[in-house]
Design a protein around this motif. Structure first.
Motif, PDB file in Angstrom:
ATOM      1  N   ARG B   6     -30.759 -17.743  10.910  1.00 45.94           N
ATOM      2  CA  ARG B   6     -31.408 -17.139   9.748  1.00 45.94           C
ATOM      3  C   ARG B   6     -32.914 -17.361   9.799  1.00 45.94           C
ATOM      4  O   ARG B   6     -33.698 -16.498   9.448  1.00 45.94           O
ATOM      5  CB  ARG B   6     -30.850 -17.730   8.451  1.00 45.94           C
ATOM      6  CG  ARG B   6     -29.506 -17.128   8.114  1.00 45.94           C
ATOM      7  CD  ARG B   6     -28.997 -17.645   6.809  1.00 45.94           C
ATOM      8  NE  ARG B   6     -27.763 -16.933   6.462  1.00 45.94           N
ATOM      9  CZ  ARG B   6     -26.969 -17.284   5.482  1.00 45.94           C
ATOM     10  NH1 ARG B   6     -27.227 -18.327   4.762  1.00 45.94           N
ATOM     11  NH2 ARG B   6     -25.892 -16.592   5.218  1.00 45.94           N
ATOM     12  N   SER B  56     -42.427  -8.667  -9.903  1.00 44.96           N
ATOM     13  CA  SER B  56     -42.360 -10.124  -9.857  1.00 44.96           C
ATOM     14  C   SER B  56     -40.887 -10.514  -9.847  1.00 44.96           C
ATOM     15  O   SER B  56     -40.017  -9.644  -9.895  1.00 44.96           O
ATOM     16  CB  SER B  56     -43.058 -10.721 -11.071  1.00 44.96           C
ATOM     17  OG  SER B  56     -42.274 -10.494 -12.217  1.00 44.96           O
ATOM     18  N   ALA B  57     -40.624 -11.803  -9.808  1.00 43.74           N
ATOM     19  CA  ALA B  57     -39.233 -12.258  -9.824  1.00 43.74           C
ATOM     20  C   ALA B  57     -38.572 -11.873 -11.148  1.00 43.74           C
ATOM     21  O   ALA B  57     -37.359 -11.870 -11.276  1.00 43.74           O
ATOM     22  CB  ALA B  57     -39.185 -13.755  -9.628  1.00 43.74           C
ATOM     23  N   LYS B  58     -39.408 -11.551 -12.141  1.00 36.54           N
ATOM     24  CA  LYS B  58     -38.870 -11.205 -13.463  1.00 36.54           C
ATOM     25  C   LYS B  58     -38.778  -9.696 -13.679  1.00 36.54           C
ATOM     26  O   LYS B  58     -38.551  -9.242 -14.788  1.00 36.54           O
ATOM     27  CB  LYS B  58     -39.742 -11.833 -14.546  1.00 36.54           C
ATOM     28  CG  LYS B  58     -39.636 -13.345 -14.587  1.00 36.54           C
ATOM     29  CD  LYS B  58     -40.534 -13.888 -15.659  1.00 36.54           C
ATOM     30  CE  LYS B  58     -40.397 -15.403 -15.730  1.00 36.54           C
ATOM     31  NZ  LYS B  58     -41.306 -15.989 -16.713  1.00 36.54           N
ATOM     32  N   GLY B  59     -39.035  -8.924 -12.656  1.00 34.22           N
ATOM     33  CA  GLY B  59     -38.899  -7.476 -12.790  1.00 34.22           C
ATOM     34  C   GLY B  59     -40.200  -6.733 -12.569  1.00 34.22           C
ATOM     35  O   GLY B  59     -41.175  -7.301 -12.068  1.00 34.22           O
ATOM     36  N   GLU B  61     -43.585  -4.343 -13.545  1.00 31.32           N
ATOM     37  CA  GLU B  61     -44.597  -4.112 -14.575  1.00 31.32           C
ATOM     38  C   GLU B  61     -45.429  -2.910 -14.158  1.00 31.32           C
ATOM     39  O   GLU B  61     -45.651  -2.708 -12.964  1.00 31.32           O
ATOM     40  CB  GLU B  61     -45.524  -5.326 -14.684  1.00 31.32           C
ATOM     41  CG  GLU B  61     -44.922  -6.488 -15.430  1.00 31.32           C
ATOM     42  CD  GLU B  61     -45.771  -7.747 -15.290  1.00 31.32           C
ATOM     43  OE1 GLU B  61     -47.006  -7.658 -15.441  1.00 31.32           O
ATOM     44  OE2 GLU B  61     -45.192  -8.799 -15.006  1.00 31.32           O
ATOM     45  N   MET B  62     -45.894  -2.159 -15.143  1.00 31.61           N
ATOM     46  CA  MET B  62     -46.713  -0.986 -14.834  1.00 31.61           C
ATOM     47  C   MET B  62     -48.094  -1.427 -14.353  1.00 31.61           C
ATOM     48  O   MET B  62     -48.563  -2.506 -14.723  1.00 31.61           O
ATOM     49  CB  MET B  62     -46.915  -0.139 -16.087  1.00 31.61           C
ATOM     50  CG  MET B  62     -45.673   0.563 -16.568  1.00 31.61           C
ATOM     51  SD  MET B  62     -46.054   1.621 -17.970  1.00 31.61           S
ATOM     52  CE  MET B  62     -46.272   0.435 -19.272  1.00 31.61           C
ATOM     53  N   LYS B 165     -42.128 -13.007  -6.147  1.00 29.38           N
ATOM     54  CA  LYS B 165     -41.212 -11.983  -5.642  1.00 29.38           C
ATOM     55  C   LYS B 165     -41.191 -12.007  -4.110  1.00 29.38           C
ATOM     56  O   LYS B 165     -40.141 -11.816  -3.486  1.00 29.38           O
ATOM     57  CB  LYS B 165     -41.647 -10.606  -6.160  1.00 29.38           C
ATOM     58  CG  LYS B 165     -40.821  -9.438  -5.675  1.00 29.38           C
ATOM     59  CD  LYS B 165     -39.410  -9.442  -6.236  1.00 29.38           C
ATOM     60  CE  LYS B 165     -38.596  -8.308  -5.662  1.00 29.38           C
ATOM     61  NZ  LYS B 165     -37.224  -8.301  -6.125  1.00 29.38           N
ATOM     62  N   PHE B 168     -38.938 -14.705  -3.072  1.00 24.47           N
ATOM     63  CA  PHE B 168     -37.531 -14.303  -3.238  1.00 24.47           C
ATOM     64  C   PHE B 168     -37.119 -13.322  -2.130  1.00 24.47           C
ATOM     65  O   PHE B 168     -36.027 -13.428  -1.591  1.00 24.47           O
ATOM     66  CB  PHE B 168     -37.324 -13.635  -4.599  1.00 24.47           C
ATOM     67  CG  PHE B 168     -36.891 -14.601  -5.665  1.00 24.47           C
ATOM     68  CD1 PHE B 168     -35.620 -15.149  -5.656  1.00 24.47           C
ATOM     69  CD2 PHE B 168     -37.751 -14.958  -6.680  1.00 24.47           C
ATOM     70  CE1 PHE B 168     -35.225 -16.042  -6.644  1.00 24.47           C
ATOM     71  CE2 PHE B 168     -37.368 -15.846  -7.666  1.00 24.47           C
ATOM     72  CZ  PHE B 168     -36.108 -16.395  -7.649  1.00 24.47           C
ATOM     73  N   VAL B 171     -36.660 -15.185   1.119  1.00 20.03           N
ATOM     74  CA  VAL B 171     -35.448 -16.011   1.116  1.00 20.03           C
ATOM     75  C   VAL B 171     -34.207 -15.115   1.224  1.00 20.03           C
ATOM     76  O   VAL B 171     -33.242 -15.442   1.905  1.00 20.03           O
ATOM     77  CB  VAL B 171     -35.408 -16.880  -0.166  1.00 20.03           C
ATOM     78  CG1 VAL B 171     -34.083 -17.619  -0.279  1.00 20.03           C
ATOM     79  CG2 VAL B 171     -36.543 -17.881  -0.159  1.00 20.03           C
ATOM     80  N   ASN B 172     -34.289 -13.952   0.565  1.00 20.22           N
ATOM     81  CA  ASN B 172     -33.160 -13.007   0.628  1.00 20.22           C
ATOM     82  C   ASN B 172     -33.480 -11.880   1.597  1.00 20.22           C
ATOM     83  O   ASN B 172     -33.400 -10.710   1.250  1.00 20.22           O
ATOM     84  CB  ASN B 172     -32.880 -12.423  -0.760  1.00 20.22           C
ATOM     85  CG  ASN B 172     -32.566 -13.472  -1.765  1.00 20.22           C
ATOM     86  OD1 ASN B 172     -31.778 -14.373  -1.507  1.00 20.22           O
ATOM     87  ND2 ASN B 172     -33.199 -13.399  -2.913  1.00 20.22           N
ATOM     88  N   SER B 175     -31.507  -8.665   2.095  1.00 19.85           N
ATOM     89  CA  SER B 175     -31.416  -7.595   1.089  1.00 19.85           C
ATOM     90  C   SER B 175     -32.413  -6.471   1.394  1.00 19.85           C
ATOM     91  O   SER B 175     -32.411  -5.444   0.724  1.00 19.85           O
ATOM     92  CB  SER B 175     -31.659  -8.157  -0.313  1.00 19.85           C
ATOM     93  OG  SER B 175     -32.964  -8.668  -0.380  1.00 19.85           O
TER      94      SER B 175
END
Lengths: 458, 230
Positions: B6, B56-59, B61-62, B165, B168, B171-172, B175
């Motif tokens: 990995r 971002s990790a939270k979704g 933004e415009m 992000k 993330f 790490v992923n 995906s």
């Protein structure tokens, strides 16, 4: 895997779920069943703007400006003043932090309305054309005002951010899941379904807010002196599936229209103001007269966006209102011309869920020209084209009888004859158009058409 | 062993993203252009619509202001690329401040027509070669410079990742969630409305903030469009 390890992993997963719940004192969740209250009470007395909300607000303000800059907003002095008047009545004296109330029409033939958290309320021309009276308009505006006053956009944004973070963490755990066996499988399963759970939870949240906006909006519109039946009636108007695009999806961000009609209908107090038959008729006529210019504009937009049945619907309303208006008759003629090989009203068969899905698929795959050609290859399509072109021609002629200087009726006839392969007639009508409207915006376009027609006739 | 594999994979993916290997430049030309029945000598570029979002990790933004800036940069880059092909680019006749409401509406309607056609062109781009797509002669309503041969429509979207992000996504890595930017350029006959050329370059989104790299990407994506002098 040891029991201790399993316990640790389980605790981690549970703690991640818990982390998605509201922690900050500033976060206010929308109650599922809002407590009864009068609308003039400040609905956001506990709302404190955080950085996330301020950031969202500044982006929204820029977006609002962009709508104006890009010609997305329809401005017509009469309409602007009318929307402001009805909107201001509905808002009453609510003064909210970071909200400046503005009521505007958006140049979009899709029946819809929306609110921005800065107080900008937009109602699409497509919805204005579908509504029947001022009470319905007030209900729609009141619904949107509630979204703003209850800070729904901010709350939804806060909720979404927390949930997305949880999903991201779960995904990471699943991707690096070192545990085999049943526990590992369970973790992977939770992680894999978490995006779906997120979507479902957000849709559910949104539906709760919509219901709240319906019920609070109903109170506000009633308090402002509008007939409460405007709310359920506005949903009834929206139930008209003119384009066959209302699909029954498994989950939607709005409650079903029939449910909205039912719960708003049953919320109307027994002794509430009810319009008499005469009052209802007058309200309807007054509204239609005010909307005449908007409806004409909406017919143009609907034709531009291939919503031909909506164009026929709106222009028929115009002709019903003023049957002797050459302009209105022209719009109906133009709508039938562009309708081409389609039927003006969808049949019950075309309104079944399967047929609507299939039609949506065709629309997404085929160009307009291809759709027309496919329909014209069927007997039903040929029949519809024959009927629509005949109707369109007679309406254009009628428009010219009412006003022989209606240049656009000549242009419409030219386009119809061109499609019917009557080249000389088409060129002659185009020439009449140019004679009557020498400074028209499409002067060059029509000249080019004439020259192509004359070339092909040689 | 599993972890080390990995680790190597993550490193490889980082290299892959950093060197912009993922850059894809697809170009499709109308037969009239290929057969030289049409020569593009002058162009009018319509206001570009490039939308970027901050993820971002939270979704998401415009990024409305940044989107407007990047739209201007992309317009500029397209203009420069066309000029290098000796295609004259007319001064922008669509400055928002200089337009009255009715002109704004006409422009918005033509842009909407293009937006309606775009998903079909993206899905079956190869069909541009079969002369399948047209906006119709309604494009003439724009009344742009009389000598303009084509109108240029620019659309785009991009995702800018925050540090969180990015972490993330690394790490992923499996995906395949990367910050990307896709620009589409549609060159449309200014009289008939036929789509004469369509390109859809794609790259890592950092290209949007690097004017030089952006120009290079656009230039490459328009490589097949014949120069006016030919």
């Amino acid at each position: 895997m040891s029991l201790k390890r399993l316990l640790q992993i389980s605790l981690l997963v549970v703690s991640l779920f818990l982390s998605s719940l509201p922690m900050s004192a500033r976060v206010i969740s929308v109650p599922r069943q809002p407590p009864p209250r009068t609308f003039d009470q400040p609905s956001d007395e506990k709302f404190v703007f955080g950085k996330v909300d301020q950031d969202l607000l500044s982006e929204i303000k820029l977006l609002d400006e962009r709508f104006e800059k890009e010609g997305a907003v329809y401005h017509e002095p009469g309409l602007d003043a009318y929307l402001k008047r009805v909107g201001t009545l509905v808002v009453a004296d609510q003064k909210l932090e970071n909200v400046e109330w503005k009521f505007r029409a958006l140049r979009d033939p899709v029946p819809n309305a929306f609110a921005m958290p800065n107080g900008s309320i937009f109602i699409n021309t497509g919805l204005l054309a579908l509504l029947e009276d001022e009470n319905q308009l007030a209900a729609v505006l009141a619904h949107e005002v509630t979204h703003v006053s209850h800070r729904h956009t901010y709350l939804q944004n806060r909720s979404l951010r927390k949930k997305v973070l949880t999903v991201n963490i779960l995904n990471t755990i699943a991707n690096w899941n070192p545990i085999a066996g049943g526990a590992g499988l369970a973790i992977s399963l939770i992680a894999n379904v978490s995006p779906l759970l997120l979507a479902l939870s957000m849709l559910g949240y949104s539906r709760d807010q919509e219901k709240e906006a319906d019920l609070e909006g109903l109170k506000a519109a009633t308090a402002a002196g509008f007939a409460p039946e405007g709310m359920p009636n506005s949903f009834k108007a929206m139930q008209r599936d003119i384009e066959g695009e209302q699909l029954n999806t498994f989950y939607s961000d709005h409650p079903k229209l029939q449910d909205r009609i039912n719960y708003t209908g049953s919320s109307i107090a027994a002794g509430a103001k009810k319009l008499s038959e005469d009052e209802a008729k007058t309200a309807k006529t007054d509204y239609l007269a005010l909307m005449e210019m908007v409806d004409r504009h909406d017919v143009d937009l609907a034709i531009n966006e291939a919503r031909f049945r909506s164009a026929v619907f709106a222009s028929q309303k115009l002709v019903d209102l003023h049957p002797d208006s050459s302009e209105n008759v022209f719009y109906l003629a133009e709508s039938y011309r562009t309708l081409g090989p389609r039927n003006a009203v969808l049949t019950d068969r075309q309104l079944t869920s399967g047929a609507k899905k299939s039609a949506a698929k065709t629309r997404s795959k085929r160009t307009l020209e291809e759709q027309d050609a496919e329909l014209l290859a069927t007997p039903a399509g040929q029949e519809a084209w024959k009927a629509n072109s005949a109707k369109s021609e007679s309406l254009f002629i009628r428009a010219l009888e009412l006003d022989r200087f209606n240049a656009r009726a000549h242009r419409g006839l030219g386009m119809l004859y061109e499609k019917l392969n009557r080249k000389e007639d088409a060129a002659s009508e185009y020439a009449k158009y140019l004679e009557l409207a020498p400074g028209a915006i499409d002067n060059e376009r029509i000249r080019r058409r004439i020259s192509v027609l004359r070339e092909s006739n040689k | 062993m599993k972890i080390s594999f990995r680790f190597v994979f993550v490193i490889l993916c980082c290299v892959f993203v950093n060197y912009d290997v993922a850059k894809v430049e697809a170009q499709y030309l109308h037969p009239k252009v290929v057969e030289k029945k049409v020569t593009i000598r002058s162009a009018v570029i319509l206001p570009a619509k490039v939308e970027i979002v901050k993820e971002s990790a939270k979704g998401q933004e415009m990024m409305v202001a940044e989107s407007a800036d990047i739209s201007s940069s992309v317009m500029e880059a397209v203009g420069e690329s066309l000029q290098k092909k000796k295609i004259t680019v007319a001064p922008n006749p669509f400055e928002a401040s200089a337009m009255d409401e009715s002109r704004k509406y006409t422009l918005a309607d033509i842009q909407t027509r293009y937006d309606g056609l775009l998903p079909k062109m993206l899905k079956k781009s190869d069909d541009v070669k079969k002369a399948r797509f047209t906006l119709g002669d309604e494009v003439m309503l724009l009344n742009v410079h009389k000598d303009a041969d084509v109108l240029v429509f620019i659309r785009g979207q991009g995702r800018m990742f925050t540090k969180g992000k990015t972490a993330f996504s690394l790490v992923n890595i499996l995906s395949f969630d990367f910050p990307f930017a896709q620009i589409t350029v549609g060159i449309v006959d200014a009289q008939s409305g036929e789509v004469l050329a369509f390109t859809k370059p794609m790259s890592a989104s950092k290209v949007l903030k690097d004017k030089k790299a952006l120009s290079k990407m656009i230039e490459k994506s328009l490589k097949k469009v014949p120069a006016a002098a030919q």
